[in-house]
Write an enzyme that holds these catalytic residues in place. Structure first.
Site, mmCIF file in Angstrom:
data_model
loop_
_atom_site.group_PDB
_atom_site.id
_atom_site.type_symbol
_atom_site.label_atom_id
_atom_site.label_comp_id
_atom_site.label_asym_id
_atom_site.label_seq_id
_atom_site.Cartn_x
_atom_site.Cartn_y
_atom_site.Cartn_z
ATOM 1 C CE LYS A 294 -3.807 -1.921 2.821
ATOM 2 N NZ LYS A 294 -4.903 -1.765 1.856
ATOM 3 N NE ARG A 368 -10.782 -9.978 -1.639
ATOM 4 C CZ ARG A 368 -11.168 -9.042 -2.503
ATOM 5 N NH1 ARG A 368 -11.568 -9.375 -3.718
ATOM 6 N NH2 ARG A 368 -11.161 -7.775 -2.163
HETATM 7 N N1 BES Z 1 -8.005 -3.967 4.650
HETATM 8 C C1 BES Z 1 -8.182 -3.541 3.298
HETATM 9 C C2 BES Z 1 -9.495 -2.811 3.074
HETATM 10 C C3 BES Z 1 -9.638 -1.464 3.726
HETATM 11 C C4 BES Z 1 -9.370 -0.315 3.045
HETATM 12 C C5 BES Z 1 -10.120 -1.363 5.009
HETATM 13 C C6 BES Z 1 -9.551 0.916 3.632
HETATM 14 C C7 BES Z 1 -10.307 -0.137 5.612
HETATM 15 C C8 BES Z 1 -10.025 1.011 4.924
HETATM 16 C C9 BES Z 1 -8.175 -4.759 2.389
HETATM 17 O O1 BES Z 1 -7.343 -5.796 2.781
HETATM 18 C C10 BES Z 1 -7.679 -4.311 1.054
HETATM 19 O O2 BES Z 1 -6.562 -3.900 0.979
HETATM 20 N N2 BES Z 1 -8.530 -4.401 0.044
HETATM 21 C C11 BES Z 1 -8.175 -3.997 -1.264
HETATM 22 C C12 BES Z 1 -8.673 -5.035 -2.230
HETATM 23 C C13 BES Z 1 -8.172 -4.858 -3.625
HETATM 24 C C14 BES Z 1 -6.693 -5.103 -3.694
HETATM 25 C C15 BES Z 1 -8.904 -5.834 -4.517
HETATM 26 C C16 BES Z 1 -8.837 -2.649 -1.526
HETATM 27 O O3 BES Z 1 -9.947 -2.416 -1.060
HETATM 28 O O4 BES Z 1 -8.195 -1.811 -2.167
HETATM 29 MN MN MN Z 2 -5.366 -5.544 2.111
#
Ligand code: BES
Ligand code: MN
Ligand code: ZN
Length: 515
Positions: A294, A368
């Site tokens: 990230k 997931r």
């Molecule tokens: N933990 C994150 C989702 C999240 C984002 C929670 C912002 C709280 C605030 C999750 O693991 C994630 O990174 N999801 C990705 C999925 C994508 C790579 C398909 C996302 O939402 O960008």
């Molecule tokens: Mn994530």
């Protein structure tokens, strides 16, 4: 923690540092409201006027009337009388408590609003308005006073001296109802604050093993069973998703399995044999994204990526302490998602607990992957229903903001009940569709399923992925990414982890069992 109690008596003679009184907008037009204020102020406010106090929400006015045993009278705006609700009462409670704490006082007493007003607070049939009043007001106070300051060696702002609060009433029978509401709120809010504490705790304090230790001690204290599966157990169960996500971290994964069998004795015999409700919570103790790392801005928030797991632990605790007559199982797959020499790579293929394979398109879609194993594992309990709760996608925040939790699933009755519980607790949920077309977005050329669905409908494709791993049971998925992690504080929810889900699930479990 602060003590809250109900007391019958005359508010003019109560012993406390401050008496708190709610005032509605346009109180001048209500003879009851004018009477009440005249009794408290001796008429000062009414005759002098000109204070500018209009009774709007969050407005406060501190007075020093001579005819009360308390030195101070705090008027707190309650807003428009016609739309008074539990939520507005929670907000007024939070505003009052924060004002009293801010003045450095130790004790407070609340006057009871008129019966006509509190009658509107009992939302369901057969509900006791006095209980609803005690519950909502105590919730606002207890949640509003929450602060996460354990790491501040010099407490800032001022230390909290507030120790006890009485809700005054004129009739012993109402006192009983109010006390019941307070009792319920105290247990549920204590658990909500446990969830908040776990969410707000940094990643160097909360990691899979320490989260497991906390669940263990909560179970010992509150009366539910906790089993912690280590890496070897997880491997022999074939949970490739949980192992895969954990691979980049020095902290090994854990699978927390909690069980509460309520009502084994006494009136509620037989809960033991009933198919359980299973709660599954995402326990990513820190989500860096892994190799699909990230951006650094805001990454620290991802210490809260175990919110779903925290909520499941806290809900187990609340259910046990409330002695709810039901069989409840909580499952929390816990792992830390870091990059490293051993980390999961984009393109890797994992084999899950149910034998299905997934292609890891993006290591940041890790929630997931671990929930897949847990949802499949849940099948062994032959559950009446499985509810998973997770900070799963940024996409749900795009869709619903910080206002509502995204809900998807196949159990329409449970979803209907959850929606009602959402309104009652104000932890609102909103359903998103699971149309078949969305499933096409997570097709893999090389494995059974792919862990990303591309740019569109991200909250839904995540749920479509989870659905592949559910068994023969009713299932509801709650995406709390927007509602759990709070940037801008509101009345009784400070910045940080909100603990959202505990009050929602307890209300759901209570009403589901009561049918
Ligand atoms: N933990 C994150 C989702 C999240 C984002 C929670 C912002 C709280 C605030 C999750 O693991 C994630 O990174 N999801 C990705 C999925 C994508 C790579 C398909 C996302 O939402 O960008
Ligand atoms: Mn994530
Ligand atoms: Zn995550």
């Amino acid at each position: 923690m602060i003590r809250i109690g109900a007391r019958t008596g005359d508010v003019r003679h109560v012993a406390a540092d401050v008496l708190v009184h709610f005032v509605f907008e346009e109180w001048q037009k209500s003879p009851d409201d004018v009477d009440a204020l005249r009794t408290l102020t001796g008429g000062d406010l009414l005759t002098e006027g000109g204070t500018g106090f209009a009774g709007r929400e969050r407005e406060t006015l501190l007075l020093f009337p001579r005819n009360l045993s308390t030195a101070r009278l705090l008027l707190v705006g309650a807003g428009a009388r016609g739309t008074w609700s539990r939520e507005r009462l929670r907000r007024a409670g939070a505003a009052s408590a924060k004002a009293v704490r801010g003045m450095g006082l130790r004790t407070a007493a609340f006057t009871e609003p008129g019966r006509k007003v509190t009658a509107a607070l009992a939302a369901g049939r057969g509900e006791d308005p006095a209980e609803a009043y005690g519950c909502a007001l105590a919730e606002g106070i207890l949640l509003g006073l929450y602060r996460y300051d354990k790491y501040q060696t010099k407490k800032n702002p001022a230390p909290d001296l507030l120790r006890s609060i009485s809700f005054m009433t004129e009739s012993p029978s109402r006192e009983k109802g109010i006390a019941r509401g307070i009792g319920f709120a105290s247990l549920v809010c204590e658990s909500t604050c446990l969830a908040r504490d776990l969410e707000n705790a940094p990643g160097n304090e909360i990691y899979p093993e320490s989260l497991a230790a906390i669940a263990r001690s909560a179970g010992r204290r509150s009366g539910f069973h906790v089993r912690v599966l280590d890496e070897r157990n997880i491997r022999s169960l074939g949970m490739g998703g949980l192992l895969g996500v954990a691979r980049g971290s020095r902290r090994p994964p854990r699978l927390l399995v909690m069980e509460y069998r309520g009502g084994r004795t006494g009136r509620h015999r037989g809960a033991r044999g009933k198919p359980p409700v299973v709660l599954v919570g995402k326990g990513v103790t820190f989500d860096s994204g892994g190799i699909s790392i990230k951006p650094s801005a805001g990454m620290a928030e991802m210490k809260m990526d175990m919110s779903g797991g925290a909520v499941v632990i806290a809900t187990m605790q609340a259910a046990a302490r409330l002695k709810l007559p039901l069989h409840l199982v909580g499952i929390v797959p816990a792992a830390e998602n870091l990059p490293g020499g051993a980390a999961l790579r984009p393109g890797d293929i994992l084999r899950h607990h149910n034998g299905m394979t997934s292609e890891v398109d993006n290591t940041d879609a890790e929630g997931r992957l671990i929930l897949a194993d847990a949802l499949s594992y849940a099948g062994r309990y032959d559950p009446a229903i499985v509810i998973d709760i997770a900070t799963l996608t940024g996409a749900v925040v795009v869709a619903l903001g910080h206002v509502a939790t995204g809900m998807m699933g196949n159990d329409t009755e449970a979803m209907r009940l959850l929606k009602e519980s959402g309104e009652r607790t104000y932890e609102r949920v909103w359903e998103l569709p699971m149309f078949e077309e969305y499933d096409g977005l997570i097709k893999s050329e090389i494995a059974d399923v792919k862990n990303t669905g591309g740019r569109w409908a991200g909250a839904i494709t995540a749920a479509m992925f989870l659905r592949r791993f559910t068994g023969r049971y009713g299932w509801v998925h709650l995406d709390i990414a927007g509602t759990s992690i709070i940037e801008d504080p509101t009345d009784y929810t400070p910045r940080g982890g909100s603990g959202v889900g505990v009050r929602l699930l307890i209300d759901f479990l209570r009403r589901r069992g009561a049918r």
